[in-house]
Design a protein around this motif. Structure first.
Motif, PDB file in Angstrom:
ATOM      1  N   SER A 157       0.710  -1.252   0.109  1.00 60.12           N
ATOM      2  CA  SER A 157       0.004  -0.182   0.141  1.00 60.12           C
ATOM      3  C   SER A 157       0.963   1.018  -0.161  1.00 60.12           C
ATOM      4  N   ARG A 217      -0.893   3.945   0.743  1.00 57.02           N
ATOM      5  CA  ARG A 217      -1.744   4.815   1.544  1.00 57.02           C
ATOM      6  C   ARG A 217      -1.785   4.431   3.118  1.00 57.02           C
ATOM      7  N   ASP A 244      -2.292   1.274   4.367  1.00 55.77           N
ATOM      8  CA  ASP A 244      -2.927  -0.067   4.608  1.00 55.77           C
ATOM      9  C   ASP A 244      -1.772  -0.760   5.352  1.00 55.77           C
ATOM     10  N   TYR A 299     -10.928  -4.433  -7.199  1.00 56.91           N
ATOM     11  CA  TYR A 299      -9.267  -3.866  -7.328  1.00 56.91           C
ATOM     12  C   TYR A 299      -9.519  -3.800  -9.010  1.00 56.91           C
ATOM     13  N   HIS A 342     -11.104   5.807  -9.178  1.00 60.54           N
ATOM     14  CA  HIS A 342     -11.470   6.110  -7.851  1.00 60.54           C
ATOM     15  C   HIS A 342     -12.971   6.579  -7.508  1.00 60.54           C
ATOM     16  N   LEU A 364     -10.146   0.264  -5.895  1.00 58.94           N
ATOM     17  CA  LEU A 364      -8.826   0.478  -5.537  1.00 58.94           C
ATOM     18  C   LEU A 364      -7.704  -0.072  -6.687  1.00 58.94           C
ATOM     19  N   THR A 365      -6.568   0.978  -6.701  1.00 59.45           N
ATOM     20  CA  THR A 365      -5.951   0.992  -7.980  1.00 59.45           C
ATOM     21  C   THR A 365      -4.567   0.211  -7.512  1.00 59.45           C
ATOM     22  N   TRP A 389       2.323   8.311  -6.179  1.00 61.16           N
ATOM     23  CA  TRP A 389       1.808   8.973  -5.212  1.00 61.16           C
ATOM     24  C   TRP A 389       0.898  10.137  -5.730  1.00 61.16           C
ATOM     25  N   GLY A 440      -2.368   9.133  -7.168  1.00 62.61           N
ATOM     26  CA  GLY A 440      -3.445   8.436  -6.112  1.00 62.61           C
ATOM     27  C   GLY A 440      -3.378   7.147  -6.199  1.00 62.61           C
ATOM     28  N   ILE A 441      -2.539   6.217  -6.856  1.00 63.08           N
ATOM     29  CA  ILE A 441      -2.438   4.828  -6.870  1.00 63.08           C
ATOM     30  C   ILE A 441      -2.441   4.368  -5.473  1.00 63.08           C
ATOM     31  N   ASN A 442      -3.319   3.345  -5.221  1.00 62.13           N
ATOM     32  CA  ASN A 442      -3.239   2.577  -3.856  1.00 62.13           C
ATOM     33  C   ASN A 442      -2.366   1.748  -3.437  1.00 62.13           C
ATOM     34  N   TYR A 443      -1.944   0.894  -4.322  1.00 60.76           N
ATOM     35  CA  TYR A 443      -1.200  -0.366  -4.057  1.00 60.76           C
ATOM     36  C   TYR A 443       0.031  -0.243  -5.413  1.00 60.76           C
TER      37      TYR A 443
END
Length: 692
Positions: free
Chosen positions: A463, A465, A467, A612, A641, A646-647, A662, A665-668
């Motif tokens: 993650s 973000r 997580d 995802y 989003h 979730l990306t 970052w 806005g990428i999550n993983y």
């Protein structure tokens, strides 16, 4: 046909989006990552060329508002180098002729996809060659400027001669022979620079040099200065180009110079033969001669069979004695203008100038027979060895020494693979080699299935973000004959063609669930991504089987995320929709991978209730090549989003990508920068915040 691995940027002029999707999948299914854009007007075309470079265009003659011929005209006006392939409703020679006259590369009837693929790959290969040529020309001009400067300022005496006449000499060369400047030397025959007693010897040397029959590239003689005084010189010759003209470079050392030892720089210590570097140099010379004179040569690679088992049993010292015996046997047969070398630990290479395939085959058979007839006495034993000999023909189309030598090596391996024992000769054929490789992969697949030899490896999905959950993607590996891991990219097409893919994926699912169950029982909170192909989606018995497996293991469904590729979802949208719906009913989650390949990816997404979305790796690889790609990723992620997805960004291989991802806005993220696939789920997901 060898293709470069960059993403293909495809333009499509066609009134049907469904047909356009089929064209995109044609390239993707052949193993080429593709980004596509439909074209509808001249202004849109101009805007697209401002954004990025494009590689290929499919244009249907059903398009009326903006026709293929107008498109070709606009491309020409914009001075873009992009091949256009016309898609016609029938195979009409008149249409083809009109298209060719307009600059369109070819015309292919709609529906003839195998033919279209071949034409597309041909035009792409030609495009890549043109780009490489332009890049090489720029590099060559720059290199020539630097080389001219180095030559002019070199303290060594260097000159270039064409047809025996001087066309260039640096200041050191001019002074060495006592001339005031190069104007006095220009056009002077090389023979006039050596004493009369050495001229016949130099003529013979140069004749043999041009024919590639010299063992050495240097000639020692007495030079003659402008004042008629004599002095000893060592002239080293090499092929070169000067101002685009083929010529001979002359590098002169006086007897006070410290010329490198021929024996130490070009000779293999163990066998006394030429070493690898010297052999490659000779092959490079043969390539130059082939380009100039269309002289073909044959390269032979002689690989000793089962030598590793002998080394294990007898030891390195005894094995070296065997190698020495083989080298002496070969040296007695590879004579005259032919070149013999020890290329690697247990392989020899030979260059036979002016040799056709039939003659090379006969020579290879004689070499194999001589090796098999030889007996080495080592450690009190009489040892016999055999060899597999591969042959590759060197001609004006040969691109490099490594290329032709590798072909000969592949042909030698083909002998061993096909016979099981070696002791034979094979002339390289790409089709035969590929067919043999395909059959070998199929056998390995069947063996891995029958004996459960497949391996699972795990790559962390981390993650960006905060997580703290643990996520891994489950990846498959297959061992080859030597026990080395083979990735799915090398066997997936064979598995699909042989109808084995769905069976393999069931093995992956079952073993992944059992490993995950054990991992959870050890106290971890882990989720795994498991890939499912189109073949499995079409299998109506898969969902009930997964349900039974989950009940049997008492595994919580939400710990598993099943991944479906966008390409498979597009091709089987109804079945993919039902599969994702069924997975969600089992409390599992779903992911859509390779997102962004389709012309309208969000059209598919609205039918697929996935949690995802993994964006296509082509967006990641383009980040450092194209500034606009950063905006492409940001816009894509923002739209995902908004839909609550979730990306995931794959193929993250450097720290430089992290700020871009970052900000997008990428999550993983996932890739070798984080960790390469591992046999264990042992990545440390903890952060400083977690520890606090």
């Amino acid at each position: 046909m060898q293709m470069q691995q960059d993403t293909i940027r495809l333009l499509i002029l066609d009134p049907s989006q469904n047909d356009a999707e089929d064209l995109i999948n044609l390239l993707r299914n052949s193993g080429h990552a593709t980004q596509a854009q439909m074209v509808e007007s001249p202004q849109q075309l101009a805007d697209l060329f401002k954004q990025k470079n494009w590689d290929l265009c499919f244009a249907s003659n059903r398009s009326v508002g903006f026709t293929p011929f107008q498109l070709q005209s606009e491309i020409k006006k914009l001075e873009q180098d992009i091949p256009v392939i016309l898609l016609t409703e029938e195979d009409d020679s008149d249409i083809l002729m009109t298209a060719l006259e307009a600059g369109i590369k070819d015309a292919v009837p709609m529906g003839q996809h195998p033919r279209l693929l071949l034409v597309a790959l041909r035009e792409l290969a030609n495009l890549y060659e043109r780009r490489a040529k332009r890049k090489a020309q720029i590099g060559l001009r720059d290199a020539e400027k630097r080389c001219r400067l180095l030559l002019d300022n070199s303290k060594d005496a260097i000159a270039y001669a064409h047809d025996g006449m001087h066309i260039y000499a640096n200041e050191a060369y001019v002074k060495l022979f006592g001339y005031p400047d190069f104007d006095e030397l220009e056009g002077m025959p090389l023979m006039d620079m050596v004493s009369g007693n050495d001229q016949d010897g130099l003529k013979s040397f140069l004749r043999a040099y041009r024919e590639g029959k010299n063992d050495a590239d240097n000639f020692v003689c007495n030079g003659i200065r402008d004042d008629s005084s004599l002095f000893e010189i060592n002239m080293e010759f090499s092929s070169a180009k000067y101002d685009g003209e083929s010529c001979t470079q002359i590098f002169i050392r006086t007897d006070g110079g410290d010329a490198p030892s021929e024996g130490t720089s070009k000779q293999d210590v163990l066998t006394g033969l030429k070493n690898q570097a010297a052999f490659i140099h000779q092959v490079d010379k043969a390539i130059e001669q082939a380009l100039e004179n269309s002289d073909n040569s044959a390269v032979l690679f002689i690989q000793l069979d089962d030598i590793m088992s002998l080394k294990s049993r007898l030891g390195p010292a005894s094995t070296n004695l065997i190698l020495g015996d083989v080298a002496r046997t070969l040296a007695k047969m590879v004579t005259g203008g032919n070149i013999l070398a020890r290329y690697d630990d247990f392989g020899f290479a030979a260059l036979l100038p002016g040799c056709d395939p039939d003659s090379a085959g006969q020579a290879g058979e004689k070499l194999c027979a001589a090796i098999a007839a030889n007996t080495s006495q080592v450690s009190g034993e009489n040892i016999k060895v055999t060899a597999s000999t591969g042959i590759a023909i060197l001609n004006e189309n040969t691109t490099s020494a490594s290329n032709v030598i590798n072909k000969a090596r592949e042909a030698a391996s083909f002998v061993k693979t096909n016979t099981g024992s070696g002791d034979g000769v094979h002339i390289h054929s790409s089709d035969e080699q590929e067919a043999a490789h395909e059959a070998q992969i199929a056998d390995q697949l069947q063996n891995a299935l029958d004996n459960e030899l497949f391996k699972l490896v795990f790559q962390p999905v981390v993650s960006l973000r905060g997580d703290s959950g643990e996520h891994y993607e489950v990846l498959l590996r297959m061992p080859d004959a030597e026990g080395n891991d083979v990735s799915p990219s090398e066997f997936i097409h064979t598995a699909t063609d042989r109808g084995l893919l769905a069976r393999i994926e069931r093995w992956v699912i079952e073993n992944s669930i059992y490993k995950l169950k054990k991992h959870l029982d050890e106290g971890h909170k882990t989720h795994t991504f498991i890939n499912v192909s189109g073949d499995s989606i079409l299998d109506s018995s898969l969902l009930p089987w997964i349900s039974e497996l989950l009940n049997e293991t008492r595994l919580p469904g939400d710990s598993i995320i099943f991944q479906v590729s966008e390409t498979d979802a597009t091709a089987h949208l109804t079945e993919a929709k039902e599969f994702v719906k069924g997975i969600n009913q089992l409390q599992c989650k779903a992911a859509l991978t390779h997102f962004g390949r389709a012309l309208n990816p969000f059209n598919n997404l609205k039918h697929l209730p996935v949690s995802y979305v993994k964006i296509d790796s082509s967006f990641i690889t383009e980040v450092n090549k194209n500034a606009d790609s950063k905006d492409d990723i940001k816009n894509l992620v923002s739209a995902l989003h908004i839909q609550g997805k979730l990306t995931i960004a794959p193929m993250v291989d450097s720290a430089g990508l992290l700020p871009v991802l970052w900000q997008a806005g990428i999550n993983y993220i996932q890739g070798y920068y984080i960790q390469q696939p591992s046999k264990s789920m042992d990545y440390d997901f903890s952060t400083e915040d977690d520890e606090d």
